[in-house]
Every structure is written in structure tokens, then in C-alpha cells.
Design a protein around this motif. Sequence first.
Motif, mmCIF file in Angstrom:
data_model
loop_
_atom_site.group_PDB
_atom_site.id
_atom_site.type_symbol
_atom_site.label_atom_id
_atom_site.label_comp_id
_atom_site.label_asym_id
_atom_site.label_seq_id
_atom_site.Cartn_x
_atom_site.Cartn_y
_atom_site.Cartn_z
ATOM 1 N N THR A 172 0.845 -1.189 0.000
ATOM 2 C CA THR A 172 0.000 0.000 0.000
ATOM 3 C C THR A 172 0.887 1.248 0.000
ATOM 4 N N GLN A 217 -9.397 0.989 3.689
ATOM 5 C CA GLN A 217 -10.173 0.279 2.656
ATOM 6 C C GLN A 217 -9.706 0.682 1.265
ATOM 7 N N GLU A 218 -9.497 1.970 1.040
ATOM 8 C CA GLU A 218 -9.053 2.434 -0.270
ATOM 9 C C GLU A 218 -7.671 1.890 -0.605
ATOM 10 N N SER A 241 -7.771 -2.034 -1.132
ATOM 11 C CA SER A 241 -8.513 -2.418 -2.338
ATOM 12 C C SER A 241 -7.728 -2.148 -3.607
ATOM 13 N N GLU A 242 -6.689 -1.314 -3.521
ATOM 14 C CA GLU A 242 -5.866 -1.024 -4.692
ATOM 15 C C GLU A 242 -4.809 -2.099 -4.940
ATOM 16 N N PRO A 247 -12.015 4.238 6.039
ATOM 17 C CA PRO A 247 -12.037 4.531 4.598
ATOM 18 C C PRO A 247 -10.643 4.563 3.978
ATOM 19 N N ASN A 248 -9.653 5.134 4.694
ATOM 20 C CA ASN A 248 -8.295 5.190 4.153
ATOM 21 C C ASN A 248 -7.701 3.801 3.987
#
Length: 354
Positions: free
Chosen positions: A36, A51-52, A55-56, A48-49
Motif C-alpha cells: 500500500t 479500505q481504499e 482495495s488497490e 475509509p483510508n
Amino acid sequence: EEQTIAIPHNIGTFQLSMNTSEDQPQGRIDGEIYHTRTFNGIADISAPNLQEALSELKNLGAVDVTKSNEEHDLISYFKVTFKEMYGEMPLIVASDPSIIVGRNSGQSSSTEIQTINISADKPFKCEVQSISVSSAASSFDLSFMDGPRTQSIPCGFATIEEAKGAVSAISAALNSLPGIEVRLSTEVSGIGSSMSPWIFRVTFIEPVGPIPLLQSNNADIAQVVQGESTLSGSLVLSYQGEYTGDIPFAAPAVYIKSKLEELETITEVDVKRVNKHTGYQWMISFVGNLGNLPLIVAHNNIFEVQEIKITGGQPTPLGGTFSLGYLSEETGSLPFDSSAEMIKASLESLQSIE
């Protein structure tokens, strides 16, 4: 599957990663490691951070991340749910060891595994070849079927102990070549002269059957035992009406994976192959399809593939109809822009086509 990430509030900068390399527990055949972005302390951390960023990762796919309601003055807990990857996954890894990642009890994921077996009644006989080289040559390289060459391997050995010490280097060099897997005997004969060179014995685990001789710039290669396999030819796999092309009987796992993932009915699979010495077993894990799935079907025949083309359109646009004939039968009229399903249904309506 669910995993929990425990992040201490005094954390500095860190990254998270997922390593699905084949040599890892729960790794996959074409797996890689992805990282990441760098997080800058606890102020940069939120569900949210995370998860983003997760997910990348190309080997992870979409995830859900939620923060635990559990109150703690020193640590924040985040639950990661894998949405697109089925089966047990490796643990997420943090670059800072103070971050603890664990699997949620009772929330592991399972995936359907199917096996394909081919076998003969006679075991494979492995091919054995010898590599003969004199100390005067100073070094040699090796290749297989005009493929890439190994790096130069020193061979100016003064003693038999030095020659035996080179066995692991020669083995590693050969196993780095594409398409082969070998085992070298630890016994080395000769004295390194032109009349009595150092002789190394190579047993081929892959491929099976009689195979071409290794190639070398300074070493002499000879066949000691000819390989034998009563299996030969190819097979075809089908799944829910989709068919692969011909697959060699000894195809490696990565080849089976690529052929199955070409089918529109399969999202993603992981494949492992086992040499059973009389044949092969492929274990296929459906990591991208969920549920109690239909069986893959193996066919021991070769299917003929024919292509139908309609051409034209300049200057007159394509239009109208056409028909297809097979043996003494003929379909009805088909529109020039017929779909694949329409062609299939028309051909299968003929009694001479199954």
C-alpha cells in the motif's frame, strides 16, 4: 475471510502488504507481493483510508474495512473483510512489527477444489544424462532445446571435493532454465583430465519421456538412461459449456490456470500439480467463483475447430442471410449478423451434429 489489524496509537510511518507468492503459506501459483501507500501515523488511519489502500492491491481485490467499537486508549482495531477472493488468504503484513494482524476466529473462507487426474499403468522412467567436462575448460554453460543459456559455471577443479562442491551450483543453474526440473547426483567421477573428465549425472524430473540432450559450449553431454512415458497426447477441459483448446498431458499448473481463465464461465482459479509418477493430478481451487459449483469435465479427444467468416461491405453494406451445410444437411436462413448462440442452435438442430 476476515482479518483484524491492531494499530497502536503511537505508530509512525508504515505500509501494509499482501504477499501471495507461491512459496508463501496460502500462496498462489502466479502470486506476487504488493504494498500500500505509506501511512503517516495514527492521524492518517481511518477505515475509509485503509479500505481504499488495501482495495488497490492487485492481488487482493475489493475489501470492506470497519473500525471496531471496542474502546482502547492505546490501540485501534480494524476488521478487513475480503469481498472478491475466496479461500484462505495469507495474512496482511505490516512493515512495523508493532502492528498485529490476525485471522478472525470462525470467519475463514473456503473455496471449491476440484481435481483432474490422468494416469497410466506403468510408472514414468526418468531420463538420465551425463555432463563431462575437464578442468582445462575452466568454465562451461548449459541450455535446453536452444533456449536460454545458464551463466558460466566454473570447472577448473583441482580435487574431487571441489568438483562435488559444484553439484549444487550446476543443479541451480539447470533448474533456472525454463521447461525443465532436474536432480543432480552428489556422486562425481573422473579426475578432470581430457581422458578422464569430471562426470556429473543429471536426472530429469520434468519433462517426462525421451527428451533431447542438454547443450553446452565446453561440456560433452551423453544419454545414460532414456526416459519413458506411456502417457502422451493432450486433453481438453470444459466448464459450463465453454471449452479450452488442446492441453498437453504434462502441462504445468500455470498453463492449466491460463487455459481455464480464458473461459467466460470461470473468473479465477489457483492450480497446483502433483507428479504421481504414473501420471499427474491437478488440484483446481476456484478463488473467484463462489458456491457449490459444477464439475470441470476432462475430454480425451481433440475437437476440430472451424471458422466461419462473412466478408464484404465496401461499397455495398453487408446484409441479407446465409445458410450452413454439413454433410447432406443444411440449416435454415441465418441473418448476416447472427449471434454465436444462434449459429450454435442452428448447427445443433442438424441430426449429423451433436
